[in-house]
Design a protein around this motif. Structure first.
Motif, PDB file in Angstrom:
ATOM      1  N   PRO A   7       0.851  -1.191   0.000  1.00 41.75           N
ATOM      2  CA  PRO A   7       0.000   0.000   0.000  1.00 41.75           C
ATOM      3  C   PRO A   7       0.885   1.238   0.000  1.00 41.75           C
ATOM      4  CG  PRO A   7       0.117  -0.891   2.216  1.00 41.75           C
ATOM      5  CD  PRO A   7       0.910  -1.816   1.337  1.00 41.75           C
ATOM      6  N   ALA A   8       0.538   2.234  -0.785  1.00 42.50           N
ATOM      7  CA  ALA A   8       1.394   3.413  -0.861  1.00 42.50           C
ATOM      8  C   ALA A   8       0.566   4.689  -0.931  1.00 42.50           C
ATOM      9  CB  ALA A   8       2.295   3.320  -2.083  1.00 42.50           C
ATOM     10  N   HIS A   9       0.877   5.603  -0.067  1.00 46.97           N
ATOM     11  CA  HIS A   9       0.226   6.917  -0.093  1.00 46.97           C
ATOM     12  C   HIS A   9       1.321   7.971  -0.103  1.00 46.97           C
ATOM     13  CE1 HIS A   9      -1.903  10.354   2.018  1.00 46.97           C
ATOM     14  NE2 HIS A   9      -2.552  10.205   0.878  1.00 46.97           N
ATOM     15  N   ASP A  40      -2.900   4.560  -2.808  1.00 44.85           N
ATOM     16  CA  ASP A  40      -4.064   4.909  -2.000  1.00 44.85           C
ATOM     17  C   ASP A  40      -4.361   6.403  -2.132  1.00 44.85           C
ATOM     18  OD1 ASP A  40      -6.068   4.937  -0.131  1.00 44.85           O
ATOM     19  OD2 ASP A  40      -4.739   4.797   1.599  1.00 44.85           O
ATOM     20  N   ASN A  68      -8.069   8.731  -1.181  1.00 43.90           N
ATOM     21  CA  ASN A  68      -7.383   8.133  -0.049  1.00 43.90           C
ATOM     22  C   ASN A  68      -8.388   7.397   0.846  1.00 43.90           C
ATOM     23  OD1 ASN A  68      -5.949   9.165   3.006  1.00 43.90           O
ATOM     24  ND2 ASN A  68      -5.122   7.598   1.683  1.00 43.90           N
ATOM     25  N   ALA A  74      -6.447  -0.031   1.311  1.00 42.82           N
ATOM     26  CA  ALA A  74      -5.457  -0.288   0.266  1.00 42.82           C
ATOM     27  C   ALA A  74      -4.965  -1.738   0.353  1.00 42.82           C
ATOM     28  CB  ALA A  74      -4.296   0.686   0.396  1.00 42.82           C
ATOM     29  N   ASP A  91       5.091  -2.350   3.904  1.00 45.40           N
ATOM     30  CA  ASP A  91       5.039  -0.907   3.684  1.00 45.40           C
ATOM     31  C   ASP A  91       5.913  -0.509   2.495  1.00 45.40           C
ATOM     32  OD1 ASP A  91       3.429  -0.724   5.812  1.00 45.40           O
ATOM     33  OD2 ASP A  91       4.753   0.501   7.063  1.00 45.40           O
ATOM     34  N   ALA A  92       5.569   0.628   1.904  1.00 50.87           N
ATOM     35  CA  ALA A  92       6.297   1.092   0.724  1.00 50.87           C
ATOM     36  C   ALA A  92       7.575   1.828   1.094  1.00 50.87           C
ATOM     37  CB  ALA A  92       5.398   2.010  -0.098  1.00 50.87           C
ATOM     38  N   ASP A  93       7.726   2.175   2.367  1.00 50.32           N
ATOM     39  CA  ASP A  93       8.845   3.054   2.724  1.00 50.32           C
ATOM     40  C   ASP A  93      10.089   2.286   3.150  1.00 50.32           C
ATOM     41  OD1 ASP A  93       7.929   2.039   5.058  1.00 50.32           O
ATOM     42  OD2 ASP A  93       7.350   3.942   5.955  1.00 50.32           O
ATOM     43  N   GLN A  95      10.523   0.361   5.522  1.00 55.50           N
ATOM     44  CA  GLN A  95      10.694   0.135   6.964  1.00 55.50           C
ATOM     45  C   GLN A  95      10.520  -1.342   7.286  1.00 55.50           C
ATOM     46  OE1 GLN A  95       8.016   3.345   8.642  1.00 55.50           O
ATOM     47  NE2 GLN A  95       9.852   3.656   9.862  1.00 55.50           N
ATOM     48  N   ARG A 196      12.628   5.298   7.668  1.00 55.36           N
ATOM     49  CA  ARG A 196      11.937   5.536   6.418  1.00 55.36           C
ATOM     50  C   ARG A 196      12.924   5.818   5.291  1.00 55.36           C
ATOM     51  NH1 ARG A 196       7.724   7.406   3.927  1.00 55.36           N
ATOM     52  NH2 ARG A 196       5.741   6.684   4.762  1.00 55.36           N
ATOM     53  N   THR A 201       6.164  10.265   7.476  1.00 57.14           N
ATOM     54  CA  THR A 201       5.079   9.379   7.887  1.00 57.14           C
ATOM     55  C   THR A 201       3.712   9.971   7.556  1.00 57.14           C
ATOM     56  OG1 THR A 201       4.032   8.257   9.736  1.00 57.14           O
ATOM     57  CG2 THR A 201       5.189  10.304  10.226  1.00 57.14           C
ATOM     58  N   TRP A 203       1.043   9.426   9.243  1.00 56.21           N
ATOM     59  CA  TRP A 203       0.175   9.433  10.411  1.00 56.21           C
ATOM     60  C   TRP A 203       0.296  10.722  11.183  1.00 56.21           C
ATOM     61  CZ3 TRP A 203      -3.281   5.659  10.865  1.00 56.21           C
ATOM     62  CH2 TRP A 203      -3.042   4.488  10.127  1.00 56.21           C
ATOM     63  N   LYS A 207      -5.057  11.331  13.080  1.00 52.60           N
ATOM     64  CA  LYS A 207      -5.269  10.118  12.303  1.00 52.60           C
ATOM     65  C   LYS A 207      -5.026   8.882  13.178  1.00 52.60           C
ATOM     66  CE  LYS A 207      -4.429   9.253   7.414  1.00 52.60           C
ATOM     67  NZ  LYS A 207      -3.458   9.349   6.317  1.00 52.60           N
TER      68      LYS A 207
HETATM   69  N1  UDP Z   1      -0.420   4.259   3.738  1.00 52.30           N
HETATM   70  C1  UDP Z   1      -1.516   4.127   2.889  1.00 52.30           C
HETATM   71  N2  UDP Z   1      -2.610   4.940   3.075  1.00 52.30           N
HETATM   72  C2  UDP Z   1      -2.673   5.870   4.076  1.00 52.30           C
HETATM   73  C3  UDP Z   1      -1.567   5.980   4.948  1.00 52.30           C
HETATM   74  C4  UDP Z   1      -0.464   5.162   4.755  1.00 52.30           C
HETATM   75  O1  UDP Z   1      -1.494   3.297   1.986  1.00 52.30           O
HETATM   76  O2  UDP Z   1      -3.668   6.577   4.184  1.00 52.30           O
HETATM   77  C5  UDP Z   1       0.777   3.407   3.537  1.00 52.30           C
HETATM   78  C6  UDP Z   1       2.090   4.173   3.395  1.00 52.30           C
HETATM   79  O3  UDP Z   1       2.312   4.568   2.065  1.00 52.30           O
HETATM   80  C7  UDP Z   1       3.102   3.152   3.837  1.00 52.30           C
HETATM   81  C8  UDP Z   1       2.341   2.395   4.932  1.00 52.30           C
HETATM   82  O4  UDP Z   1       0.961   2.631   4.691  1.00 52.30           O
HETATM   83  O5  UDP Z   1       3.447   2.246   2.813  1.00 52.30           O
HETATM   84  C9  UDP Z   1       2.751   2.836   6.319  1.00 52.30           C
HETATM   85  O6  UDP Z   1       2.595   4.232   6.437  1.00 52.30           O
HETATM   86  P1  UDP Z   1       3.667   5.139   7.165  1.00 52.30           P
HETATM   87  O7  UDP Z   1       5.047   4.739   6.778  1.00 52.30           O
HETATM   88  O8  UDP Z   1       3.273   6.546   6.900  1.00 52.30           O
HETATM   89  O9  UDP Z   1       3.386   4.771   8.678  1.00 52.30           O
HETATM   90  P2  UDP Z   1       4.481   4.496   9.825  1.00 52.30           P
HETATM   91  O10 UDP Z   1       5.512   3.583   9.242  1.00 52.30           O
HETATM   92  O11 UDP Z   1       5.027   5.834  10.165  1.00 52.30           O
HETATM   93  O12 UDP Z   1       3.686   3.855  10.913  1.00 52.30           O
END
Ligand code: UDP
Ligand code: MG
Length: 312
Positions: A7-9, A40, A68, A74, A91-93, A95, A196, A201, A203, A207
């Motif tokens: 999932p990627a936003h 997303d 979104n 997603a 996750d797309a980032d 992590q 990341r 992020t 969030w 949210k």
């Molecule tokens: N993501 C998404 N829709 C959203 C928020 C986040 O698809 O509305 C995806 C985001 O692209 C990432 C994953 O969910 O691949 C985790 O999000 P993020 O890295 O922002 O969260 P964290 O790692 O900080 O908890």
């Protein structure tokens, strides 16, 4: 085949990185795979990046949601479009280290229905986030009997579980909880949360707060009973004060006690408001479920393979 769902936003820069990393690791490990990149409703060039990746490699497919819909939706879109015998969600980032995928795949081959990557450490967090997260995990852990403290959304699921998840009628989902809720045998594997790759992020505090409330209420109706509990406490207080008031009246010293009146008023008003708020939250959720709108709408797809119908 393994379907990797991402999932990627607003992850424009990370899309090529994550696609390349997954490709390299899975081809080295000789795992047959497809990658499903789900945009997303990003406001940057995420879908353009996905289209480029899909054009360059036919094992990559992309979905673009019309707005979104949130990470949970997603993930669901990706799961529904997947064709593999098992699905990994990451996750797309970056992590969630893609280097873990081959091992998760082997564990699945060894018979695990769910392979769950748990965080070795929770990564860097401010004290406020730590306290809030701790509280959230305690509440939800109590009602679900599941320890989410180190849980992540990095998972590999057998097709059987994916099919069950996809068929669930509920609209507000809590993926992390649902995949363990059904009690299939699961295996854990540890990973260290990487920083990341780029971007920031998704969030915000509000949210996160909404996510916490929705997750709790999608798993337990206990907060509704909490209003009864509050009522009982008020009743006990009422009995004590009632006796005292009657005693004062009988002995002819009834006028004092204005402070008590004000305190009682404040207490009752806040207790009632909180109760109404909790009930309102659940009614709102019932309203959402009854409307039965789709959890997401696919606007466009990218890559080879049968086209997905626009939903609903
Ligand atoms: N993501 C998404 N829709 C959203 C928020 C986040 O698809 O509305 C995806 C985001 O692209 C990432 C994953 O969910 O691949 C985790 O999000 P993020 O890295 O922002 O969260 P964290 O790692 O900080 O908890
Ligand atoms: Mg992240």
């Amino acid at each position: 085949m393994l379907s990797v769902i991402v999932p990627a936003h607003n992850e424009e820069k990370n899309i090529p990185l994550v696609a390349a990393a997954v490709k390299e690791i899975l081809s080295q490990a000789a795992v047959n795979y497809e990658i499903l990149l789900v945009d997303d409703g990003s406001s940057d060039g995420t879908f353009a990046a996905i289209e480029r990746a899909a054009a360059a490699d036919e094992r990559i497919r992309g979905l673009k949601l019309s707005r979104n819909f949130g990470k949970e939706a997603a993930i669901l879109a990706g799961l529904e479009a997947s064709r593999g015998r098992c699905c990994a969600v990451m996750d797309a980032d970056l992590q969630h280290p893609p280097a873990l995928l081959p091992e998760m795949y082997r564990l699945w081959q060894g018979g695990a229905m769910i392979v769950q990557a748990v965080k070795e450490t929770r990564g860097q967090e401010g004290w406020f986030n730590r306290v809030c997260a701790g509280l959230f995990y305690r509440i939800i852990g109590r009602f679900t009997k599941i320890d989410f403290r180190r849980a992540s959304d990095y998972k590999l699921l057998d097709r059987k579980i994916v099919d069950i998840l996809v068929k669930l009628p509920e609209k507000t989902r809590f993926f992390r909880g649902l995949s363990v809720y059904y009690g299939f045998p699961q295996t854990q594997i540890e990973f260290a949360v990487a920083p990341r790759a780029s971007g920031k992020t998704n969030w915000s505090l509000t949210k996160l707060f909404r996510y916490a409330l929705d997750s709790i209420s999608s798993f337990t109706a206990f907060p509704l009973q909490f209003t009864t509990f509050l009522g009982i406490i008020m009743l006990l207080l009422f009995l004590l004060l009632g006796l005292q008031t009657l005693y004062n009246f009988a002995t002819g010293q009834a006028v004092a006690g204005f402070t008590t009146v004000i305190l009682l008023l404040l207490f009752i008003a806040s207790a009632l408001s909180i109760s109404l708020g909790i009930i309102g939250h659940y009614i709102g959720k019932i309203y959402d479920e009854v409307k039965a709108r789709p959890s997401y709408i696919i606007e466009k797809t990218a890559g080879k393979g049968e086209d997905h119908d626009l939903r609903p």
